[in-house]
Write a protein that holds these residues in place. Sequence first.
Motif, PDB file in Angstrom:
ATOM      1  N   GLU A  16      -4.597   1.116  -3.982  1.00 20.98           N
ATOM      2  CA  GLU A  16      -3.276   1.031  -3.362  1.00 20.98           C
ATOM      3  C   GLU A  16      -2.417  -0.043  -4.017  1.00 20.98           C
ATOM      4  O   GLU A  16      -1.193   0.111  -4.147  1.00 20.98           O
ATOM      5  N   CYS A  17      -3.025  -1.150  -4.434  1.00 24.28           N
ATOM      6  CA  CYS A  17      -2.271  -2.175  -5.166  1.00 24.28           C
ATOM      7  C   CYS A  17      -1.696  -1.591  -6.453  1.00 24.28           C
ATOM      8  O   CYS A  17      -0.519  -1.800  -6.780  1.00 24.28           O
ATOM      9  N   ARG A  18      -2.523  -0.850  -7.185  1.00 23.10           N
ATOM     10  CA  ARG A  18      -2.059  -0.246  -8.434  1.00 23.10           C
ATOM     11  C   ARG A  18      -0.988   0.809  -8.170  1.00 23.10           C
ATOM     12  O   ARG A  18      -0.003   0.920  -8.912  1.00 23.10           O
ATOM     13  N   GLN A  47      -3.176  -1.396   3.332  1.00 22.91           N
ATOM     14  CA  GLN A  47      -4.078  -2.424   2.806  1.00 22.91           C
ATOM     15  C   GLN A  47      -4.429  -3.454   3.875  1.00 22.91           C
ATOM     16  O   GLN A  47      -5.599  -3.847   4.010  1.00 22.91           O
ATOM     17  N   ILE A 105       5.518   2.373  -0.914  1.00 22.97           N
ATOM     18  CA  ILE A 105       5.011   1.015  -1.113  1.00 22.97           C
ATOM     19  C   ILE A 105       4.884   0.304   0.228  1.00 22.97           C
ATOM     20  O   ILE A 105       3.870  -0.359   0.504  1.00 22.97           O
ATOM     21  N   GLU A 151       1.933   1.677   2.131  1.00 23.78           N
ATOM     22  CA  GLU A 151       0.669   1.352   1.462  1.00 23.78           C
ATOM     23  C   GLU A 151       0.311  -0.123   1.664  1.00 23.78           C
ATOM     24  O   GLU A 151      -0.875  -0.468   1.748  1.00 23.78           O
ATOM     25  N   MET A 152       1.310  -0.980   1.769  1.00 29.53           N
ATOM     26  CA  MET A 152       1.021  -2.378   2.089  1.00 29.53           C
ATOM     27  C   MET A 152       0.465  -2.508   3.503  1.00 29.53           C
ATOM     28  O   MET A 152      -0.456  -3.293   3.759  1.00 29.53           O
ATOM     29  N   SER A 180       1.156   0.864  -5.699  1.00 32.98           N
ATOM     30  CA  SER A 180       2.404   0.205  -5.325  1.00 32.98           C
ATOM     31  C   SER A 180       3.133  -0.326  -6.555  1.00 32.98           C
ATOM     32  O   SER A 180       4.362  -0.215  -6.660  1.00 32.98           O
ATOM     33  N   ILE A 181       2.375  -0.905  -7.483  1.00 35.85           N
ATOM     34  CA  ILE A 181       2.990  -1.371  -8.726  1.00 35.85           C
ATOM     35  C   ILE A 181       3.550  -0.185  -9.512  1.00 35.85           C
ATOM     36  O   ILE A 181       4.659  -0.248 -10.069  1.00 35.85           O
ATOM     37  N   ILE A 221      -8.346  -0.308  -1.467  1.00 38.34           N
ATOM     38  CA  ILE A 221      -7.330  -1.364  -1.484  1.00 38.34           C
ATOM     39  C   ILE A 221      -6.868  -1.633  -2.916  1.00 38.34           C
ATOM     40  O   ILE A 221      -5.667  -1.781  -3.183  1.00 38.34           O
ATOM     41  N   ALA A 222      -7.823  -1.697  -3.847  1.00 40.14           N
ATOM     42  CA  ALA A 222      -7.466  -1.904  -5.252  1.00 40.14           C
ATOM     43  C   ALA A 222      -6.593  -0.757  -5.766  1.00 40.14           C
ATOM     44  O   ALA A 222      -5.608  -0.976  -6.492  1.00 40.14           O
TER      45      ALA A 222
END
Length: 301
Positions: free
Chosen positions: A119-121, A92, A85, A88-89, A123-124, A116-117
């Motif tokens: 990577e957000c998913r 982004q 995470i 990945e932040m 990380s969650i 980017i989208a």
Amino acid sequence: MTVTPTSRVDIGPDEVSARLLDSAARLSRNAMTEIDWSAPMDPTKYGCSPEWSTLYGTPYWDELSEDQRVTLTRHEFASIMSIGIWFEMMLQAVVIRDQYLGDYHTPEFQFALTEIADECRHSIMFARASEKMVGTSYKPHPRLGRFGKLFMATVSDEVAYTGILVAEEILDVFQRGCMRDERVLPFIRTVNEIHVLEESRHMKFAREQVRVAMREVGPIRRRWSAFYIALSASYIFTSLVRPQAYRDAGLDHHRAIAEMRRNHHFQSMVRTGCAHLMEFLDEVGLLTPAAAKIYRKVHML
């Protein structure tokens, strides 16, 4: 070290990105709906394949009960996902900065936003998986956190995208080794499958960006970039399993760290897994002698 000649056809970022956009539209998955996050966990299932535990093959591993081994692998992989995470932040932030005021109509710009989208998913997904598996998450050492802020604020071109590639390849090595193993928790196998599938697109994008950037790089900058990338990779790799993860698993973390550092089995697994990455770095001229020395020190080469 000179750039190794290659017969690869010059495709270009937009052509690669267009293909990746099509792949993302057809094959993207959603862990939030695909995984039953409320399902109970089988107490006998590991967090990662035992062979990918940092202590597998050591005297400490031999002393552990089966329950302790299961607990250890769960905390180890929760730590790896948590550090995932973190980087990945960083990824982004770097991609957004690189694409700021880009050509919005191009496939390259649009796939960058798709990445980017994703990577957000991811990380969650990692956060939910860590919470479900061990009830906590892990952070890098504060000094490394400050280094990450510097990295995000200063890197560009070949350093930015090779840094992204190296970090993702490191995580990919672990996940590919565990995603088909039925000894591993089923929802963790699904997490691994989703991430490996979608990161394969991200890594293709990063490799193309690196190839384009390296066309304009002279010998002095190439050596500095190679060194900086290797140094960053070593920090990330050695931070994957945090000392707190060993403590949370009920182990003597001082002994665990000492045996992990001497674990020839784990070192061999890492070297084998990173072989493709090292071949690419050599291809584009970023596996200089100084960089190779760093990779060897952390057993990635």
